[in-house]
Design an enzyme around this catalytic site. Structure first.
Site, PDB file in Angstrom:
ATOM      1  N   HIS A  65      41.709  10.589  38.297  1.00 27.66           N
ATOM      2  CA  HIS A  65      40.455  10.548  39.049  1.00 27.66           C
ATOM      3  C   HIS A  65      40.775  10.646  40.521  1.00 27.66           C
ATOM      4  O   HIS A  65      41.775  10.097  40.970  1.00 27.66           O
ATOM      5  CB  HIS A  65      39.695   9.242  38.763  1.00 27.66           C
ATOM      6  CG  HIS A  65      38.268   9.312  39.170  1.00 27.66           C
ATOM      7  ND1 HIS A  65      37.869   9.070  40.447  1.00 27.66           N
ATOM      8  CD2 HIS A  65      37.162   9.646  38.463  1.00 27.66           C
ATOM      9  CE1 HIS A  65      36.551   9.234  40.517  1.00 27.66           C
ATOM     10  NE2 HIS A  65      36.103   9.585  39.330  1.00 27.66           N
ATOM     11  N   ASP A  79      35.244   9.693  31.065  1.00 26.32           N
ATOM     12  CA  ASP A  79      34.968  10.775  30.126  1.00 26.32           C
ATOM     13  C   ASP A  79      35.978  10.880  29.004  1.00 26.32           C
ATOM     14  O   ASP A  79      35.778  11.642  28.060  1.00 26.32           O
ATOM     15  CB  ASP A  79      34.874  12.104  30.891  1.00 26.32           C
ATOM     16  CG  ASP A  79      33.540  12.190  31.583  1.00 26.32           C
ATOM     17  OD1 ASP A  79      32.579  11.610  31.044  1.00 26.32           O
ATOM     18  OD2 ASP A  79      33.452  12.799  32.650  1.00 26.32           O
TER      19      ASP A  79
HETATM   20  N1  ACO Z   1      47.067  15.690  33.440  1.00 24.94           N
HETATM   21  C1  ACO Z   1      48.299  15.934  33.933  1.00 24.94           C
HETATM   22  N2  ACO Z   1      48.605  15.873  35.263  1.00 24.94           N
HETATM   23  C2  ACO Z   1      47.625  15.519  36.100  1.00 24.94           C
HETATM   24  C3  ACO Z   1      46.322  15.241  35.664  1.00 24.94           C
HETATM   25  C4  ACO Z   1      46.052  15.324  34.274  1.00 24.94           C
HETATM   26  N3  ACO Z   1      44.826  15.066  33.791  1.00 24.94           N
HETATM   27  N4  ACO Z   1      45.530  14.926  36.718  1.00 24.94           N
HETATM   28  C5  ACO Z   1      46.329  15.007  37.795  1.00 24.94           C
HETATM   29  N5  ACO Z   1      47.601  15.367  37.437  1.00 24.94           N
HETATM   30  C6  ACO Z   1      48.762  15.462  38.315  1.00 24.94           C
HETATM   31  C7  ACO Z   1      48.708  16.733  39.172  1.00 24.94           C
HETATM   32  O1  ACO Z   1      49.331  17.812  38.538  1.00 24.94           O
HETATM   33  C8  ACO Z   1      49.410  16.271  40.420  1.00 24.94           C
HETATM   34  O2  ACO Z   1      50.796  16.253  40.140  1.00 24.94           O
HETATM   35  P1  ACO Z   1      51.868  16.555  41.330  1.00 24.94           P
HETATM   36  O3  ACO Z   1      51.688  15.457  42.333  1.00 24.94           O
HETATM   37  O4  ACO Z   1      53.194  16.536  40.647  1.00 24.94           O
HETATM   38  O5  ACO Z   1      51.513  17.920  41.875  1.00 24.94           O
HETATM   39  C9  ACO Z   1      48.975  14.811  40.578  1.00 24.94           C
HETATM   40  O6  ACO Z   1      48.686  14.369  39.233  1.00 24.94           O
HETATM   41  C10 ACO Z   1      47.746  14.624  41.449  1.00 24.94           C
HETATM   42  O7  ACO Z   1      46.723  15.472  40.953  1.00 24.94           O
HETATM   43  P2  ACO Z   1      45.586  16.114  41.845  1.00 24.94           P
HETATM   44  O8  ACO Z   1      45.020  17.305  41.133  1.00 24.94           O
HETATM   45  O9  ACO Z   1      46.087  16.302  43.250  1.00 24.94           O
HETATM   46  O10 ACO Z   1      44.517  14.926  41.864  1.00 24.94           O
HETATM   47  P3  ACO Z   1      43.020  15.052  42.287  1.00 24.94           P
HETATM   48  O11 ACO Z   1      42.625  13.713  42.784  1.00 24.94           O
HETATM   49  O12 ACO Z   1      42.796  16.218  43.178  1.00 24.94           O
HETATM   50  O13 ACO Z   1      42.272  15.401  40.897  1.00 24.94           O
HETATM   51  C11 ACO Z   1      41.110  15.207  38.853  1.00 24.94           C
HETATM   52  C12 ACO Z   1      41.514  14.509  40.159  1.00 24.94           C
HETATM   53  C13 ACO Z   1      40.414  16.563  39.169  1.00 24.94           C
HETATM   54  C14 ACO Z   1      40.117  14.314  38.115  1.00 24.94           C
HETATM   55  C15 ACO Z   1      42.373  15.457  38.001  1.00 24.94           C
HETATM   56  O14 ACO Z   1      43.020  14.222  37.716  1.00 24.94           O
HETATM   57  C16 ACO Z   1      42.065  16.207  36.700  1.00 24.94           C
HETATM   58  O15 ACO Z   1      42.049  17.448  36.698  1.00 24.94           O
HETATM   59  N6  ACO Z   1      41.833  15.464  35.567  1.00 24.94           N
HETATM   60  C17 ACO Z   1      41.456  16.073  34.317  1.00 24.94           C
HETATM   61  C18 ACO Z   1      39.990  16.442  34.315  1.00 24.94           C
HETATM   62  C19 ACO Z   1      39.089  15.238  34.202  1.00 24.94           C
HETATM   63  O16 ACO Z   1      39.285  14.351  33.382  1.00 24.94           O
HETATM   64  N7  ACO Z   1      38.032  15.223  35.022  1.00 24.94           N
HETATM   65  C20 ACO Z   1      37.006  14.160  34.990  1.00 24.94           C
HETATM   66  C21 ACO Z   1      37.006  13.398  36.252  1.00 24.94           C
HETATM   67  S1  ACO Z   1      35.921  12.012  36.090  1.00 24.94           S
HETATM   68  C22 ACO Z   1      34.369  12.599  36.319  1.00 24.94           C
HETATM   69  O17 ACO Z   1      34.081  13.634  36.867  1.00 24.94           O
HETATM   70  C23 ACO Z   1      33.328  11.760  35.739  1.00 24.94           C
END
Ligand code: ACO
Length: 430
Positions: free
Chosen positions: A308, A365
């Site tokens: 998140h 979610d």
């Molecule tokens: N699975 C694997 N790796 C992940 C995930 C994941 N679900 N989420 C983040 N990471 C990793 C990234 O690859 C990144 O790794 P790095 O530092 O080695 O490059 C690190 O964790 C940080 O990730 P970011 O994308 O920079 O985090 P951000 O805060 O921008 O993204 C988000 C948050 C979009 C929710 C992300 O965690 C994601 O895509 N999750 C899956 C989709 C999801 O569940 N969305 C629902 C959100 S809740 C809502 O809207 C109600």
């Protein structure tokens, strides 16, 4: 505005800018960079608004490190246990919990705006039968602008309030109609003797040929999910509603834009994506492979329902919903093998250093899709359910924005990376 400041020195020119700090009632202060460009000639660069507050707001507070979520100051745990979605909606919009008389009047008003214009049925019939219900919802809500645009004066607080009520009231009717159209069922009109969630379930599932036997557990679980999804401060869809709202656009157009933003799998589309992912994993024994794939940056695969932008400890909604998921499945006697896959995935990921180091926890979610599935809500409707709930937050923010004298049109800057200035050559010379 606090009297503390941050002094910024540009080492190249030796010029300085004294920037004031802005504090709210809770949470970390922010640096007000309004005068930065005037003082030093710089803009700021913050893709994804990771460090940027776009507005002041008194609606929802989140502390992502401590896992705290408050609506108008009330902890989400208390609201989830003791309140109802419609009461929470009143709270988000009006700032205070209603007394019995105020709640009765609010419920009455919402109930009497549940019908949709008959022409909207024709509008829905214009979609191909297999259109995604989010596409239908987005288009239909935008089309409400056409039904109410001429009569709506957004500078009038009473008309704004009425638009908000209409959106809250009509969203479930239109959502259920979109679903029924997609499966070839006749539209079921709202039964106003039922409360909000039960009425929606009747509009979804009741057929003309027989009455609907509804387990009260289902409406209760839906109400809880709606409370948890009702608002989440400046998330992508709410920020979209505010950005569109900042132009003075019609509220139905603003909320339609919010629905479009919500649909993406990185946001509200995640609940649908979680179920697809769990089905693809198929069995708890395949969880290790999925986790390895999620850690491999070249795979392009992420664990849906994990991580998140704000919660870097745990998502308090996920804690509530996890417990509810077990209760609902137990009460409805549902034995879903995907729950076993989800639990195995959760266990493996939570122990894995990759997820621990990046503070990636299951979000709301991760579990909501499993509950919706148990409630027999079809997968393609999951994000629509989220949209119904989030309408409460969207309209609360839209109303707040229009009461705020500091509201300006939202217009970010950019760092230009294109071609530098060059001269046009005629086509014959290229
Ligand atoms: N699975 C694997 N790796 C992940 C995930 C994941 N679900 N989420 C983040 N990471 C990793 C990234 O690859 C990144 O790794 P790095 O530092 O080695 O490059 C690190 O964790 C940080 O990730 P970011 O994308 O920079 O985090 P951000 O805060 O921008 O993204 C988000 C948050 C979009 C929710 C992300 O965690 C994601 O895509 N999750 C899956 C989709 C999801 O569940 N969305 C629902 C959100 S809740 C809502 O809207 C109600």
């Amino acid at each position: 505005m606090s009297d503390k400041t941050v002094l910024l020195t540009d080492s190249a020119s030796n010029r300085t800018s004294t920037l004031p700090l802005v504090s709210g009632s809770m949470g970390e202060p922010a640096v007000d960079i309004g005068r930065l460009h005037k003082d030093l000639g710089y803009f700021t660069f913050d893709p994804g608004f990771v460090s940027t507050a776009s507005t002041r707001s008194a609606i929802t507070f989140i502390d992502g490190d401590k896992g705290i979520l408050l609506y108008r100051g009330y902890p989400i745990e208390q609201l989830a246990k003791q309140s109802s979605f419609l009461e929470v909606t009143y709270l988000l919009i009006n700032g205070e919990l209603p007394n019995a008389k105020q709640f009765g009047a609010f419920e009455d008003e919402v109930t009497h705006h549940t019908m949709m214009h008959e022409s909207l049925k024709n509008f829905l019939h214009g979609f191909h039968y297999d259109a995604h219900p989010m596409a239908m919802l987005c288009g239909s809500i935008a089309s409400l602008s056409a039904f109410y645009h001429d009569t709506l004066d957004i500078s009038d607080p009473e008309q704004r309030r009425l638009a908000a009520i209409r959106l809250i009231a009509k969203m479930p009717t239109i959502a259920a109609a979109a679903y029924r159209y997609s499966i070839g069922w006749p539209v079921r009109y709202p039964r106003n003797n039922l409360e909000y969630c039960t009425r929606f379930l009747h509009m979804m599932f009741e057929v003309p040929s027989e009455p609907l036997a509804l387990n009260p557990v289902v409406a209760k679980a839906l109400d809880l999910l709606f409370i948890l999804h009702a608002d989440h401060e400046q998330n992508a869809s709410t920020s979209t509603v505010r950005l569109v709202g900042s132009t003075g656009a019609n509220p139905y157009a603003c909320v339609a834009a919010g629905i479009a933003a919500l649909w993406g799998p990185a946001h509200g589309g995640a609940n649908e994506a979680v179920l697809k992912m769990l089905a693809e994993i198929g069995d708890a024994k395949n969880v290790g492979v999925a986790v390895a794939k999620a850690k491999d940056k070249n795979s392009g695969f992420r664990l849906m329902g994990f991580g998140h932008r704000v919660y870097k400890n745990f998502d308090p909604r996920a804690t509530i919903i996890r417990e509810t998921c077990h209760q609902v499945l137990g009460a409805l006697g549902v034995n879903d093998p995907l729950l076993d896959v989800a639990l195995a995935l959760e266990e493996v990921a939570l122990k894995d250093p990759y997820f621990i180091e990046r503070k990636l926890y299951p979000n709301v979610d991760f579990y909501s899709g499993l509950i919706y599935k148990a409630l027999k809500i079809p997968t393609e409707m999951f994000t629509v359910m989220f949209a119904i709930a989030r309408t409460a937050g969207w309209v609360a923010h839209w109303l707040e924005q229009h009461q705020d004298k500091d509201t300006k049109i939202g217009r970010p800057r950019q760092i230009y990376t294109g071609a530098v200035t060059r001269n046009y050559t005629s086509i014959a010379k290229r």
